[in-house]
Design an enzyme around this catalytic site. Structure first.
Site, PDB file in Angstrom:
ATOM      1  N   ARG A 197       0.866  -1.181   0.000  1.00 49.70           N
ATOM      2  CA  ARG A 197       0.000   0.000   0.000  1.00 49.70           C
ATOM      3  C   ARG A 197       0.897   1.222   0.000  1.00 49.70           C
ATOM      4  O   ARG A 197       1.831   1.320   0.796  1.00 49.70           O
ATOM      5  CB  ARG A 197      -0.918  -0.005   1.229  1.00 49.70           C
ATOM      6  CG  ARG A 197      -2.014   1.046   1.112  1.00 49.70           C
ATOM      7  CD  ARG A 197      -3.051   0.915   2.199  1.00 49.70           C
ATOM      8  NE  ARG A 197      -2.486   1.183   3.502  1.00 49.70           N
ATOM      9  CZ  ARG A 197      -3.139   0.970   4.641  1.00 49.70           C
ATOM     10  NH1 ARG A 197      -4.355   0.491   4.621  1.00 49.70           N
ATOM     11  NH2 ARG A 197      -2.576   1.235   5.786  1.00 49.70           N
ATOM     12  N   TYR A 252      -2.764  11.279   6.082  1.00 50.23           N
ATOM     13  CA  TYR A 252      -2.889   9.918   6.596  1.00 50.23           C
ATOM     14  C   TYR A 252      -1.760   9.028   6.093  1.00 50.23           C
ATOM     15  O   TYR A 252      -1.412   9.051   4.910  1.00 50.23           O
ATOM     16  CB  TYR A 252      -4.234   9.261   6.192  1.00 50.23           C
ATOM     17  CG  TYR A 252      -4.158   7.788   6.479  1.00 50.23           C
ATOM     18  CD1 TYR A 252      -4.251   7.341   7.793  1.00 50.23           C
ATOM     19  CD2 TYR A 252      -3.848   6.863   5.488  1.00 50.23           C
ATOM     20  CE1 TYR A 252      -4.066   5.999   8.102  1.00 50.23           C
ATOM     21  CE2 TYR A 252      -3.665   5.525   5.790  1.00 50.23           C
ATOM     22  CZ  TYR A 252      -3.771   5.102   7.100  1.00 50.23           C
ATOM     23  OH  TYR A 252      -3.562   3.796   7.406  1.00 50.23           O
ATOM     24  N   ASP A 283      -4.898   3.918   0.398  1.00 48.93           N
ATOM     25  CA  ASP A 283      -5.941   4.244   1.383  1.00 48.93           C
ATOM     26  C   ASP A 283      -6.327   5.718   1.250  1.00 48.93           C
ATOM     27  O   ASP A 283      -5.497   6.607   1.469  1.00 48.93           O
ATOM     28  CB  ASP A 283      -5.406   3.960   2.800  1.00 48.93           C
ATOM     29  CG  ASP A 283      -6.508   3.943   3.847  1.00 48.93           C
ATOM     30  OD1 ASP A 283      -7.633   4.393   3.548  1.00 48.93           O
ATOM     31  OD2 ASP A 283      -6.237   3.476   4.970  1.00 48.93           O
ATOM     32  N   HIS A 336      -8.728   6.989   3.064  1.00 53.16           N
ATOM     33  CA  HIS A 336      -9.067   7.324   4.451  1.00 53.16           C
ATOM     34  C   HIS A 336     -10.274   8.268   4.547  1.00 53.16           C
ATOM     35  O   HIS A 336     -10.244   9.280   5.260  1.00 53.16           O
ATOM     36  CB  HIS A 336      -7.839   7.897   5.188  1.00 53.16           C
ATOM     37  CG  HIS A 336      -7.662   7.327   6.557  1.00 53.16           C
ATOM     38  ND1 HIS A 336      -7.966   8.021   7.706  1.00 53.16           N
ATOM     39  CD2 HIS A 336      -7.244   6.112   6.982  1.00 53.16           C
ATOM     40  CE1 HIS A 336      -7.719   7.261   8.764  1.00 53.16           C
ATOM     41  NE2 HIS A 336      -7.287   6.090   8.363  1.00 53.16           N
ATOM     42  N   GLU A 360      -8.975   2.161  -0.995  1.00 48.63           N
ATOM     43  CA  GLU A 360      -9.570   1.876   0.321  1.00 48.63           C
ATOM     44  C   GLU A 360     -10.331   3.086   0.863  1.00 48.63           C
ATOM     45  O   GLU A 360      -9.861   4.217   0.738  1.00 48.63           O
ATOM     46  CB  GLU A 360      -8.410   1.513   1.257  1.00 48.63           C
ATOM     47  CG  GLU A 360      -8.788   1.227   2.691  1.00 48.63           C
ATOM     48  CD  GLU A 360      -7.563   0.738   3.467  1.00 48.63           C
ATOM     49  OE1 GLU A 360      -6.655   0.117   2.862  1.00 48.63           O
ATOM     50  OE2 GLU A 360      -7.501   0.983   4.683  1.00 48.63           O
ATOM     51  N   GLU A 420     -13.036  -0.883   7.777  1.00 41.45           N
ATOM     52  CA  GLU A 420     -12.264  -0.923   9.029  1.00 41.45           C
ATOM     53  C   GLU A 420     -12.985  -0.235  10.189  1.00 41.45           C
ATOM     54  O   GLU A 420     -12.679  -0.532  11.336  1.00 41.45           O
ATOM     55  CB  GLU A 420     -10.861  -0.347   8.839  1.00 41.45           C
ATOM     56  CG  GLU A 420     -10.826   1.125   8.493  1.00 41.45           C
ATOM     57  CD  GLU A 420      -9.410   1.646   8.260  1.00 41.45           C
ATOM     58  OE1 GLU A 420      -8.685   1.027   7.469  1.00 41.45           O
ATOM     59  OE2 GLU A 420      -9.056   2.659   8.877  1.00 41.45           O
ATOM     60  N   ARG A 446     -13.266  -5.043   4.696  1.00 45.86           N
ATOM     61  CA  ARG A 446     -12.043  -4.927   5.488  1.00 45.86           C
ATOM     62  C   ARG A 446     -12.251  -5.048   6.998  1.00 45.86           C
ATOM     63  O   ARG A 446     -11.441  -4.607   7.783  1.00 45.86           O
ATOM     64  CB  ARG A 446     -11.345  -3.597   5.171  1.00 45.86           C
ATOM     65  CG  ARG A 446     -10.875  -3.522   3.733  1.00 45.86           C
ATOM     66  CD  ARG A 446      -9.827  -2.462   3.535  1.00 45.86           C
ATOM     67  NE  ARG A 446      -8.651  -2.743   4.322  1.00 45.86           N
ATOM     68  CZ  ARG A 446      -8.322  -2.146   5.448  1.00 45.86           C
ATOM     69  NH1 ARG A 446      -9.064  -1.199   5.959  1.00 45.86           N
ATOM     70  NH2 ARG A 446      -7.229  -2.484   6.089  1.00 45.86           N
ATOM     71  N   GLU A 466      -4.000  -7.001   5.786  1.00 46.95           N
ATOM     72  CA  GLU A 466      -3.086  -5.890   6.063  1.00 46.95           C
ATOM     73  C   GLU A 466      -2.111  -6.301   7.159  1.00 46.95           C
ATOM     74  O   GLU A 466      -2.489  -6.971   8.118  1.00 46.95           O
ATOM     75  CB  GLU A 466      -3.898  -4.667   6.537  1.00 46.95           C
ATOM     76  CG  GLU A 466      -3.024  -3.478   6.910  1.00 46.95           C
ATOM     77  CD  GLU A 466      -3.829  -2.242   7.318  1.00 46.95           C
ATOM     78  OE1 GLU A 466      -5.063  -2.354   7.498  1.00 46.95           O
ATOM     79  OE2 GLU A 466      -3.225  -1.180   7.461  1.00 46.95           O
ATOM     80  N   TRP A 483     -10.826  12.699   9.178  1.00 44.71           N
ATOM     81  CA  TRP A 483      -9.395  12.367   9.216  1.00 44.71           C
ATOM     82  C   TRP A 483      -9.134  11.057   8.525  1.00 44.71           C
ATOM     83  O   TRP A 483      -9.858  10.122   8.573  1.00 44.71           O
ATOM     84  CB  TRP A 483      -8.880  12.286  10.665  1.00 44.71           C
ATOM     85  CG  TRP A 483      -7.438  11.853  10.634  1.00 44.71           C
ATOM     86  CD1 TRP A 483      -6.366  12.605  10.225  1.00 44.71           C
ATOM     87  CD2 TRP A 483      -6.915  10.552  10.953  1.00 44.71           C
ATOM     88  NE1 TRP A 483      -5.223  11.845  10.265  1.00 44.71           N
ATOM     89  CE2 TRP A 483      -5.526  10.577  10.705  1.00 44.71           C
ATOM     90  CE3 TRP A 483      -7.503   9.370  11.400  1.00 44.71           C
ATOM     91  CZ2 TRP A 483      -4.701   9.471  10.905  1.00 44.71           C
ATOM     92  CZ3 TRP A 483      -6.696   8.271  11.609  1.00 44.71           C
ATOM     93  CH2 TRP A 483      -5.296   8.319  11.354  1.00 44.71           C
TER      94      TRP A 483
HETATM   95  O1  EZ4 Z   1      -6.077   4.833  10.570  1.00 46.23           O
HETATM   96  O2  EZ4 Z   1      -6.232   1.817  12.470  1.00 46.23           O
HETATM   97  O3  EZ4 Z   1      -5.890   0.868   6.957  1.00 46.23           O
HETATM   98  N1  EZ4 Z   1      -5.523   1.272   7.987  1.00 46.23           N
HETATM   99  C1  EZ4 Z   1      -5.895   2.412   8.563  1.00 46.23           C
HETATM  100  C2  EZ4 Z   1      -5.412   2.607   9.954  1.00 46.23           C
HETATM  101  C3  EZ4 Z   1      -6.321   3.478  10.808  1.00 46.23           C
HETATM  102  C4  EZ4 Z   1      -6.050   3.179  12.256  1.00 46.23           C
HETATM  103  C5  EZ4 Z   1      -6.948   3.986  13.171  1.00 46.23           C
HETATM  104  O4  EZ4 Z   1      -6.793   3.565  14.488  1.00 46.23           O
HETATM  105  O5  EZ4 Z   1      -6.602   3.213   7.974  1.00 46.23           O
HETATM  106  O6  EZ4 Z   1      -4.083   3.063   9.942  1.00 46.23           O
HETATM  107 CO    CO Z   2      -7.490   2.239   6.239  1.00 44.97          CO
END
Ligand code: EZ4
Ligand code: CO
Length: 402
Positions: A147, A159, A210, A212, A236, A262, A283, A339, A402
């Site tokens: 990733r 992130y 990701d 995020h 992701e 997640e 996920r 992951e 975030w």
């Molecule tokens: O930001 O688990 O894919 N992984 C992620 C993680 C999350 C953290 C938050 O606690 O997006 O790094």
């Molecule tokens: Co993630």
């Protein structure tokens, strides 16, 4: 086999972990991860104050009945705190049952469906050049899937980028740190990033990314489309998923595969996403999804729709979660990828485990149970430290995801 004792262990070997340990009258014990990053003590209290008193004296072998008792019995359903607490109980009980049978957990889940569990690593750098070098490092370590997360020109932080590259830890301050986000800067940079990664390393490796939760559905559609030439394994969390039908809009615009889940905690969070085939990978992982018992149902639903799994495995998922997840991954037909963000040495020492990494795969090992334990004496040396995840604002000061 009766439950005679249970306790919660909170420890901070580099980062906070909450672990439930259940003891039986036959001398067997089991553990389960209950860590909820940035909200740890709420789950510790839920377990200690509200669940443990109801567990003492129950038959440890009745895993499904105890799950139903805790889920239905609380009256208040779902939510990350409740489901993490139930997950810890469920994982510990599966650990106990497998130890009772003197078998690694995967045997009780139907046995192995594959030889090993393919994992992806988290290559990250503060800028394009550094990120490219980090991708090379993961290739050298033998990863088949990587990733890629990079700092974005003009943004101070984002992130996935960390000082300590191998051990990404976003919960970085005793009050939430503030990040600044620009969708425009991100969208113009990211296709360039993947263009350079493919140019340097070719198309042999699986590449992931990701987002995020930072885009709207149409922005996510645009990103996915702009990345199609680089053949991502997945994009992701392209947009928040409370509104599951939002993913229809992304699907109308791109064939880049989509992975989410997640932050989900029950099957209802992904029901529509799966049934309408709006995603390709789910996920969710053991600790935040009600344990092995509930995750099995989610994976089975996904199997019907050719959706595969992509278990969350960041540093805040403890080795107890990772161990349980690996037994799960190796035993289900529709496993996709796992992951794997590495834990620090201190964490690995507090949680002795039988799983191991080799040539881009993790192996759960053959120790009875989940194959992970907790060294309580060592855990005591690392007291809890408050730590929060960051918050995110747009350049004009508005709150963002975030
Ligand atoms: O930001 O688990 O894919 N992984 C992620 C993680 C999350 C953290 C938050 O606690 O997006 O790094
Ligand atoms: Co993630």
């Amino acid at each position: 086999m009766k439950i005679v004792d249970a306790k919660v262990i909170v420890t901070c070997p580099g980062r906070n972990f909450v672990t439930l340990k259940i003891q039986t009258d036959q001398g067997l014990h089991g553990i389960g991860d209950a860590t909820l990053n940035g909200r740890e003590l709420s789950v510790a209290s839920y377990l200690t104050d509200h669940i443990i008193p109801c567990l003492i004296g129950r038959d440890a072998s009745q895993i499904e009945d105890i799950w139903q008792y805790l889920y239905r019995g609380a009256y208040w359903r779902r939510g990350p705190v409740t489901m993490s607490a139930i997950a810890a109980v469920d994982t510990a009980l599966w650990d106990i049952k497998a130890k009772f049978c003197n078998q690694p957990l995967y045997q009780l889940l139907g046995g192995k469906c594959r030889d090993g569990v393919m994992v992806y690593g988290h290559a990250n750098g503060s800028d394009l050049e550094e990120t490219l070098d980090e991708v090379g490092r993961y290739i050298e370590m033998g990863y088949h899937a990587i990733r890629v997360q990079s700092g974005v020109p003009g943004l101070n932080s984002t992130y996935g980028v960390s000082k300590n590259k191998m051990y990404y830890e976003p919960a970085d301050a005793n009050l939430p740190s503030e990040n600044i986000w620009s969708t425009e800067k991100y969208l113009s940079f990211t296709p360039r990033l993947f263009d350079k990664v493919r140019e340097r390393y070719g198309f042999d490796k699986r590449l992931l990314h990701d987002v995020h939760h930072r885009l709207t559905p149409i922005e996510a559609g645009r990103l996915g489309k702009s990345l199609e030439d680089y053949q991502l394994f997945w994009m992701e969390d392209p947009t928040p998923a409370e509104n599951q039908q939002a993913f229809r809009l992304i699907r109308q615009h791109t064939t880049t595969p989509i992975a989410v889940g997640e932050v989900f905690n029950t099957i209802y969070d992904c029901q529509q996403l799966i049934q309408e085939q709006l995603i390709d990978y789910i996920r969710m992982t053991v600790v935040h999804s009600g344990g092995i018992s509930h995750l099995r149902k989610i994976a089975s639903l996904a199997e019907l729709y050719q959706v595969r799994t992509g278990s969350h495995g960041a540093t805040d998922l403890s080795p107890a979660c990772m161990g349980a997840a690996l037994h799960f991954d190796i035993s289900i037909p529709n496993f996709g990828i796992q992951e794997y963000m590495r834990h620090t040495q201190e964490t690995d020492e507090v949680f002795p485990h039988s799983y191991s990494f080799k040539n881009g795969y993790l192996y759960p090992g053959d120790a009875p149970g989940i194959g992970v334990d907790i060294d309580e004496n060592l855990a005591k040396k690392y007291p809890y430290k408050p730590a929060y995840l960051p918050v995110n604002r747009l350049e004009d000061g508005s709150m963002h995801n975030w």
